[in-house]
Enzyme design. Structure first.
Site, mmCIF file in Angstrom:
data_model
loop_
_atom_site.group_PDB
_atom_site.id
_atom_site.type_symbol
_atom_site.label_atom_id
_atom_site.label_comp_id
_atom_site.label_asym_id
_atom_site.label_seq_id
_atom_site.Cartn_x
_atom_site.Cartn_y
_atom_site.Cartn_z
ATOM 1 N N CYS A 53 1.151 -63.509 -39.186
ATOM 2 C CA CYS A 53 0.769 -61.953 -38.820
ATOM 3 C C CYS A 53 1.659 -61.385 -39.845
ATOM 4 C CB CYS A 53 1.110 -61.630 -37.342
ATOM 5 S SG CYS A 53 0.661 -59.989 -36.908
ATOM 6 N N ASP B 113 -4.008 -52.354 -42.235
ATOM 7 C CA ASP B 113 -3.596 -53.305 -41.091
ATOM 8 C C ASP B 113 -3.591 -52.383 -39.885
ATOM 9 O OD1 ASP B 113 -2.360 -55.451 -39.738
ATOM 10 O OD2 ASP B 113 -0.442 -54.435 -39.871
ATOM 11 N N SER B 114 -3.362 -53.203 -38.770
ATOM 12 C CA SER B 114 -3.723 -52.380 -37.575
ATOM 13 C C SER B 114 -2.389 -51.364 -37.084
ATOM 14 C CB SER B 114 -3.822 -53.575 -36.296
ATOM 15 O OG SER B 114 -2.783 -54.325 -36.185
ATOM 16 N N HIS C 280 3.072 -58.474 -39.324
ATOM 17 C CA HIS C 280 4.144 -57.785 -38.553
ATOM 18 C C HIS C 280 5.399 -58.936 -38.137
ATOM 19 C CE1 HIS C 280 1.215 -55.406 -37.147
ATOM 20 N NE2 HIS C 280 1.962 -54.411 -36.302
ATOM 21 N N CYS D 157 -3.640 -58.046 -42.769
ATOM 22 C CA CYS D 157 -3.812 -58.327 -41.652
ATOM 23 C C CYS D 157 -4.362 -59.757 -41.445
ATOM 24 C CB CYS D 157 -4.759 -57.305 -40.850
ATOM 25 S SG CYS D 157 -5.078 -57.583 -39.019
ATOM 26 N N GLU E 124 6.234 -53.088 -33.209
ATOM 27 C CA GLU E 124 5.573 -51.671 -33.488
ATOM 28 C C GLU E 124 6.374 -50.727 -32.409
ATOM 29 O OE1 GLU E 124 3.039 -50.389 -34.755
ATOM 30 O OE2 GLU E 124 2.394 -52.066 -35.822
#
Length: 310
Positions: free
Chosen positions: A183, A10-11, A185, A73, A151
């Protein structure tokens, strides 16, 4: 090959929701997780750029002998899935179709919302996925700022609630009874999102459904680790490994005991140089700068349309 690890990327920390589900459903499997934190967030980037970054990270994973790739992702899944399945000789699992299947089963009134990054919404990946369910009416909203909150580890604040309220306004206006967290996240903000959406809205995360796909493929292709295997999990970040370790332990748990620097993208962190990697693409053989977009324009990428017959 069954003893090899499952490669997940994932990012950032969002893909850890998928990693958690895989660890829980497949406790004997080892995972190798790469977070491309040096180049996050993927969401505001052009699809071609996301594709290039994603392929670079997957090349890195395949060169380290993973037996499967999990694109944890949504932005990368939308950008690179077809290329990845043609490029690698290991199974590739993504997160969009699993979430779509779950949402179709969950909705009671045929109205489904999806919040995702701008790259995912612009790609129309979810709209395309729902062509198999023509009776479902989909409302898509780009919600890129939510990645920033995750994040930096901020999961409860008045500011966050107001941002979520703004993003969900089109979804609530459309009368959606099901909301896809598009997403990886976003499940880490389930509390805030559920608070705003209300008890009558079912939240759909792709993590559990994706882990089920991983289970099925490992079983069907005789790739599963034995029941006596001792898992070994490895975590790598292209950016600040110390920051990723701190956030990762909070969101995943004690499985993260160390984070290595992933030599991807020619960047240098923590005093160690990372150089681009190239080589074979077959498996089993050998702190970020977040781009913040104007909230008004984020809400502008909203679509509410009846599905066409597939």
């Amino acid at each position: 090959m069954p003893d090899a690890s499952i490669g997940i990327f994932d990012s950032g920390v969002g893909g850890l929701t998928v990693a958690r589900a895989i660890i829980d459903q497949l406790p004997h499997e080892s995972i190798t997780y790469v977070a491309d934190t040096a180049r996050q967030p993927y969401g505001p980037r052009r699809i071609a750029e996301v594709r290039a970054y994603a392929l670079e990270v997957m090349d890195h994973l395949v060169e380290h002998d993973v037996k499967m790739l999990v694109i944890a992702c949504n932005s990368a899944s939308a950008a690179v899935l077809r290329d990845a399945r043609e490029r690698y000789d290991v199974p590739v699992v993504e997160v969009i179709q699993p979430a779509t299947r779950r949402a179709v089963r969950a909705t009671r009134n045929g109205r489904v919302g999806v919040i995702a990054t701008r790259a995912t919404i612009d790609s129309m990946a979810y709209h395309d996925a729902f062509t198999a369910a023509p009776d479902v009416r989909l409302t898509g909203v780009a919600a890129p700022r939510l990645v920033e909150y995750v994040e930096r580890g901020e999961t409860m604040s008045d500011e966050l609630i107001e941002v979520v309220r703004d993003y969900l306004a089109p979804v609530r206006a459309a009368g959606c009874d099901t909301l896809i967290l598009g997403c990886t996240h976003y499940p880490l903000l389930t509390g805030a999102i559920s608070y705003v959406a209300g008890d009558g809205v079912t939240l759909v995360s792709s993590a559990e459904e994706t882990a089920k796909d991983v289970y099925r493929i490992l079983h069907d292709r005789d790739l599963a680790a034995g029941s006596e295997a001792t898992p070994r999990h490895r975590f790598r970040a292209t950016g600040d490994s110390l920051l990723f370790a701190r956030l990762g332990r909070r969101f995943l748990g004690p499985e993260i005991d160390a984070v290595e620097v992933a030599p991807v993208g020619g960047t240098s962190f923590n005093g160690r140089s990372a150089v681009p990697v190239s080589g074979p693409r077959s498996g089993g053989s050998a702190a970020s700068s977040a781009t913040r977009e104007d909230t008004g324009s984020e809400r502008g990428v909203q679509r509410d349309e009846g599905r066409r017959q597939a």
